[in-house]
Motif scaffolding. Structure first.
Motif: not given
Length: 145
Positions: A71, A109, A111
């Motif tokens: 992440s 973000n 991932v």
């Protein structure tokens, strides 16, 4: 809480789990070009596929791969994600999935599920390399299998 894994006999699994692995198999073998096509052929909704895809592996498939989930918080500017992906490729990590949130307040973000079975170095070394890339504000391992 640490992740826990179970080996479960196929006839005990819910239909959605079984169909998710069937969709992944069609994609691995190249018998379907897209998730939409494979899910439609198997009779599984795409939302169910995306819900289960990162947690469902046939035992023989999982034993061949070592998967890490990273992440990262990245600045929303051109080239940052490209540099991150280049670093992952240079470390011989193979990206399995990637998901990016919509940038808020200049950060997105990201991932990434990464097959690390071909990597020579440790994940800690990779994280240090990622953290020095301009625009990478945070990088952590959030899961391993």
């Amino acid at each position: 809480m640490a992740e826990r894994y179970y080996a479960v006999r196929e006839d005990l699994l819910p239909e959605g789990i079984l169909k998710t692995e069937q969709v992944k198999e069609l994609l691995r073998r190249g018998e379907a070009a897209t998730v939409h096509e494979a899910a439609e052929r198997i009779g599984l909704s795409r939302s169910a596929f995306y819900k289960y895809k990162d947690g469902v592996y046939a035992l023989e498939q999982a034993s061949r791969e070592r998967i890490a989930t990273l992440s990262m918080d990245l600045e929303h500017r051109s080239g940052v994600l490209s540099k991150v992906l280049g670093t992952l490729a240079a470390s011989e990590g193979n990206v399995l999935t990637i998901s990016q949130s919509i940038p808020l307040q200049g950060l997105a973000n990201v991932v990434v599920s990464l097959d690390t079975s071909s990597m020579g170095g440790e994940l800690t070394e990779l994280l240090e390399e990622l953290k020095v890339i301009g625009g990478v504000k945070r990088a952590n391992v959030v899961g391993r299998s």
